[in-house]
Design a protein around this motif. Sequence first.
Motif, PDB file in Angstrom:
ATOM      1  N   CYS A   1      55.012  42.461  45.956  1.00 54.89           N
ATOM      2  CA  CYS A   1      54.222  42.532  44.612  1.00 54.89           C
ATOM      3  C   CYS A   1      52.885  43.092  44.646  1.00 54.89           C
ATOM      4  CB  CYS A   1      54.326  41.296  44.035  1.00 54.89           C
ATOM      5  SG  CYS A   1      53.501  40.984  42.310  1.00 54.89           S
ATOM      6  N   PRO A   2      52.495  44.447  44.110  1.00 55.18           N
ATOM      7  CA  PRO A   2      51.170  44.864  44.603  1.00 55.18           C
ATOM      8  C   PRO A   2      50.205  43.904  43.739  1.00 55.18           C
ATOM      9  CG  PRO A   2      52.511  46.607  43.808  1.00 55.18           C
ATOM     10  CD  PRO A   2      53.281  45.133  43.590  1.00 55.18           C
ATOM     11  N   SER A   3      49.255  43.136  44.481  1.00 57.99           N
ATOM     12  CA  SER A   3      48.402  42.467  43.689  1.00 57.99           C
ATOM     13  C   SER A   3      46.875  42.405  44.448  1.00 57.99           C
ATOM     14  CB  SER A   3      49.146  41.102  43.572  1.00 57.99           C
ATOM     15  OG  SER A   3      47.910  40.193  43.719  1.00 57.99           O
TER      16      SER A   3
ATOM     17  N   GLU B   1      52.718  39.920  48.648  1.00 57.55           N
ATOM     18  CA  GLU B   1      51.684  40.410  48.056  1.00 57.55           C
ATOM     19  C   GLU B   1      50.879  41.317  48.829  1.00 57.55           C
ATOM     20  OE1 GLU B   1      49.882  37.949  45.145  1.00 57.55           O
ATOM     21  OE2 GLU B   1      50.988  36.433  46.062  1.00 57.55           O
ATOM     22  N   ILE B   2      50.777  42.649  48.378  1.00 55.30           N
ATOM     23  CA  ILE B   2      49.830  43.626  49.077  1.00 55.30           C
ATOM     24  C   ILE B   2      48.824  44.127  48.143  1.00 55.30           C
ATOM     25  CG2 ILE B   2      49.873  45.787  50.216  1.00 55.30           C
ATOM     26  CD1 ILE B   2      52.566  45.435  51.049  1.00 55.30           C
ATOM     27  N   SER B   3      47.578  44.201  48.480  1.00 54.86           N
ATOM     28  CA  SER B   3      46.520  44.564  47.769  1.00 54.86           C
ATOM     29  C   SER B   3      46.146  46.171  48.202  1.00 54.86           C
ATOM     30  CB  SER B   3      45.250  43.589  47.959  1.00 54.86           C
ATOM     31  OG  SER B   3      44.195  44.538  47.571  1.00 54.86           O
ATOM     32  N   ILE B   4      45.835  47.115  47.551  1.00 53.36           N
ATOM     33  CA  ILE B   4      45.520  48.481  48.241  1.00 53.36           C
ATOM     34  C   ILE B   4      43.878  48.473  48.209  1.00 53.36           C
ATOM     35  CG2 ILE B   4      47.489  49.608  47.242  1.00 53.36           C
ATOM     36  CD1 ILE B   4      45.792  51.039  45.256  1.00 53.36           C
ATOM     37  N   GLY B   5      42.921  47.406  47.778  1.00 54.66           N
ATOM     38  CA  GLY B   5      41.804  47.272  47.780  1.00 54.66           C
ATOM     39  C   GLY B   5      41.022  46.245  47.047  1.00 54.66           C
TER      40      GLY B   5
HETATM   41  N1  ADE Z   1      47.024  45.143  40.949  1.00 51.77           N
HETATM   42  C1  ADE Z   1      45.502  45.233  40.218  1.00 51.77           C
HETATM   43  N2  ADE Z   1      44.971  45.701  41.308  1.00 51.77           N
HETATM   44  C2  ADE Z   1      45.607  45.635  42.494  1.00 51.77           C
HETATM   45  C3  ADE Z   1      44.955  45.787  43.679  1.00 51.77           C
HETATM   46  N3  ADE Z   1      43.736  46.412  43.861  1.00 51.77           N
HETATM   47  N4  ADE Z   1      46.004  46.227  44.701  1.00 51.77           N
HETATM   48  C4  ADE Z   1      47.166  46.165  44.374  1.00 51.77           C
HETATM   49  N5  ADE Z   1      47.794  45.645  43.078  1.00 51.77           N
HETATM   50  C5  ADE Z   1      46.856  45.402  42.216  1.00 51.77           C
END
Ligand code: ADE
Length: 239
Positions: free
Chosen positions: A87-89, A131-135
């Motif tokens: 889940c991108p988050s 959960e993975i964040s891209i930044g």
């Molecule tokens: N959803 C909202 N912002 C995000 C982020 N920085 N990385 C991954 N998912 C996201």
Amino acid sequence: MTIWFVTVFPEMISAYLSESMFKKAVDNDLVTFHVWDLRDFTQDKHRQVDDKPFGGGAGMVMKPEPFFQAHDRLEELQGDKPFKVICPSPQGKLLTHQGAVDLANGDDIVFFCGHYKGIDERVMENLVDEEISIGDYVLTGGELPALVIADTIIRHIPGVLNSYESAESDSFADDLLEGPIYTQPREYRNLQVPDILLSGNHGKIDEWRYQQRLARTKERRKELLKAKTGKNDVGGKNG
Ligand code: ADE
């Protein structure tokens, strides 16, 4: 590898998958993509995927049932074949080069794309593996980050890139940024290509390129060098 996107905006994903590297990966049978509309897993006539948060507060929360239904379907389809639900988050672990390599070498992947305030915690706790964040910034939905994560994963699947584009020569494969590159013409508006690149001396060219990468990394992303060496300064290509 098979990658699913479970989303309320399937066209956003499909448009991106039909071009460039994603298309090439599919055409060469290296990756299979499936885009599932989350609303297809609703049971009510309004195909509702969100509702107000328990306890009050602003924004809507994505309901658990459609995600659980989609997950049931995935289990049916996959049988014994494992898959990882991502889940991108912005709450997730930060995406890195090494993280992408590990995912490319791992199981099939399912992206649960969130929207609004987020997804009901029962989905996160019981269905989502990572959960993975891209930044450290907030996007309006999970589609773009899911595509970003998928893009960096497929680059590490053998055959997706040709040897020149090879993922092993990427910035971050060795914690250094890329250096400057040039092509024809040699001179344009009195702007010159550095002489060294025209010298034909490949030993010297390699050393120059390495020094350029070091200098650029030091100037722009010093913390990468610290991570690499445990100190501020690094020596030459072989040192
Ligand atoms: N959803 C909202 N912002 C995000 C982020 N920085 N990385 C991954 N998912 C996201």
